[in-house]
Design an enzyme around this catalytic site. Structure first.
Site, mmCIF file in Angstrom:
data_model
loop_
_atom_site.group_PDB
_atom_site.id
_atom_site.type_symbol
_atom_site.label_atom_id
_atom_site.label_comp_id
_atom_site.label_asym_id
_atom_site.label_seq_id
_atom_site.Cartn_x
_atom_site.Cartn_y
_atom_site.Cartn_z
ATOM 1 N N PHE A 1 0.846 -1.208 0.000
ATOM 2 C CA PHE A 1 0.000 0.000 0.000
ATOM 3 C C PHE A 1 0.871 1.245 0.000
ATOM 4 O O PHE A 1 1.733 1.415 0.865
ATOM 5 C CB PHE A 1 -0.921 0.004 1.236
ATOM 6 C CG PHE A 1 -1.742 1.268 1.352
ATOM 7 C CD1 PHE A 1 -2.647 1.627 0.362
ATOM 8 C CD2 PHE A 1 -1.610 2.115 2.453
ATOM 9 C CE1 PHE A 1 -3.399 2.800 0.450
ATOM 10 C CE2 PHE A 1 -2.368 3.278 2.567
ATOM 11 C CZ PHE A 1 -3.260 3.615 1.559
ATOM 12 N N GLY A 2 0.648 2.134 -0.960
ATOM 13 C CA GLY A 2 1.363 3.405 -1.033
ATOM 14 C C GLY A 2 0.438 4.552 -0.677
ATOM 15 O O GLY A 2 -0.648 4.676 -1.256
ATOM 16 N N TYR A 3 0.859 5.388 0.254
ATOM 17 C CA TYR A 3 0.044 6.552 0.653
ATOM 18 C C TYR A 3 0.833 7.852 0.511
ATOM 19 O O TYR A 3 0.329 8.927 0.822
ATOM 20 C CB TYR A 3 -0.449 6.391 2.103
ATOM 21 C CG TYR A 3 0.689 6.272 3.100
ATOM 22 C CD1 TYR A 3 1.272 5.036 3.352
ATOM 23 C CD2 TYR A 3 1.186 7.376 3.769
ATOM 24 C CE1 TYR A 3 2.333 4.918 4.247
ATOM 25 C CE2 TYR A 3 2.236 7.267 4.666
ATOM 26 C CZ TYR A 3 2.796 6.033 4.898
ATOM 27 O OH TYR A 3 3.857 5.926 5.777
ATOM 28 N N GLY A 4 2.102 7.728 0.066
ATOM 29 C CA GLY A 4 2.955 8.897 -0.152
ATOM 30 C C GLY A 4 3.438 8.875 -1.594
ATOM 31 O O GLY A 4 2.640 8.704 -2.522
ATOM 32 N N SER A 5 4.754 8.972 -1.765
ATOM 33 C CA SER A 5 5.293 9.067 -3.133
ATOM 34 C C SER A 5 4.999 7.819 -3.951
ATOM 35 O O SER A 5 4.984 7.876 -5.186
ATOM 36 C CB SER A 5 6.798 9.319 -3.096
ATOM 37 O OG SER A 5 7.447 8.238 -2.478
ATOM 38 N N GLU B 1 13.003 3.438 0.985
ATOM 39 C CA GLU B 1 12.047 4.027 1.919
ATOM 40 C C GLU B 1 12.323 3.841 3.403
ATOM 41 O O GLU B 1 11.599 4.378 4.207
ATOM 42 C CB GLU B 1 10.647 3.436 1.656
ATOM 43 C CG GLU B 1 10.172 3.541 0.222
ATOM 44 C CD GLU B 1 9.803 4.970 -0.181
ATOM 45 O OE1 GLU B 1 9.970 5.881 0.649
ATOM 46 O OE2 GLU B 1 9.376 5.170 -1.323
HETATM 47 C C1 BEZ Z 1 4.502 5.630 0.393
HETATM 48 O O1 BEZ Z 1 3.391 5.244 0.551
HETATM 49 O O2 BEZ Z 1 4.835 6.238 -0.573
HETATM 50 C C2 BEZ Z 1 5.512 5.356 1.453
HETATM 51 C C3 BEZ Z 1 5.414 6.049 2.615
HETATM 52 C C4 BEZ Z 1 6.351 5.795 3.577
HETATM 53 C C5 BEZ Z 1 7.347 4.891 3.381
HETATM 54 C C6 BEZ Z 1 7.381 4.181 2.224
HETATM 55 C C7 BEZ Z 1 6.455 4.411 1.249
#
Ligand code: BEZ
Length: 230
Positions: free
Chosen positions: A14-18, A105
């Site tokens: 699951f990605g919630y940022g980049s 990450e």
């Molecule tokens: C993401 O969802 O992009 C992410 C956020 C924190 C650490 C690794 C990935």
């Protein structure tokens, strides 16, 4: 004979940022949707991507909702759902992708697993399990990069002046704000959107003052020129 334990398992991430707009390598499916029980906040220092060890930037982490409710946050509302994108990594690529992500990450983040709910419109056209158990990177409050509640305006100012090896901190914020809006109905995030609005306003103000500054310099130099020509 092949044992069940020898078969490489696919991984859902699951990605919630980049990760929403910068996918991991080798995924064969990207699914919009959300997780529950967390709150997304720009409360994680970034020394490796959007800042440096000397001047860390700010990136998002997920905070356990029960813990967040004990904190004083200027953005006191948070949706019950945190939207993002889930990626399916086929079994033969899982080890390589995990190694890649740990390098990309891991700065302060820990691995958790959480149920992911596929967006209604995507689920209507795909036959997927519901919910999907996803790996997620979470910067827990006891990790050294966790900065905790921030004044929204000071945080926006910090983001505008930070940059690191992956680029400008504000571009991470703008990329997140834009890609969240594309995920589905109800996918916007007020915390992210408010910070993006503040950053644009700060940038607008500083470009106005640099235009005014260069106008003054130009007028000044014309005056000087006129002085010498008279
Ligand atoms: C993401 O969802 O992009 C992410 C956020 C924190 C650490 C690794 C990935």
């Amino acid at each position: 004979m092949t044992k069940a334990s020898d078969v490489e398992q696919e991984l859902w991430l699951f990605g919630y940022g980049s990760l929403i707009w910068k996918p991991p390598p080798h995924f064969d499916l990207r699914v919009p949707g959300y997780v529950e029980g967390y709150v997304r906040r720009f409360w994680q220092a970034s020394e490796d991507h959007r800042g440096t060890p000397e001047a860390p930037g700010r990136v998002v982490t997920l905070i356990d909702r029960a813990h967040w409710e004990t904190l004083v946050d200027e953005h006191s509302d948070a949706s019950a759902t945190t939207w993002g994108a889930a990626y399916r990594i086929p079994g033969p690529h899982v080890a390589e992708v995990r190694e890649y992500l740990d390098i990309r990450e891991i700065n302060g983040y820990s691995i958790q697993y959480t149920p992911f709910h596929v967006s209604r419109s995507f689920a209507a056209s795909h036959n997927l399990p519901a919910p999907i158990n996803c790996l997620v990177y979470v910067g827990l409050p006891d990790n050294p990069q966790f900065v905790g509640p921030q004044d929204a305006q000071l945080l926006a100012e910090h983001i505008v002046r930070s940059r690191g090896p992956s680029g400008e901190n504000k571009d991470y914020l703008y990329g997140l704000d834009r890609s969240l809006l594309e995920l589905g109905e109800g996918s916007e995030d007020e915390h992210v959107h408010d910070l993006a609005r503040r950053c644009r306003e700060i940038e607008g103000r500083s470009s106005d003052s640099s235009v005014i500054g260069s106008e003054l310099r130009r007028v000044g130099s014309t005056d000087e020129q006129e002085e010498t020509e008279k």
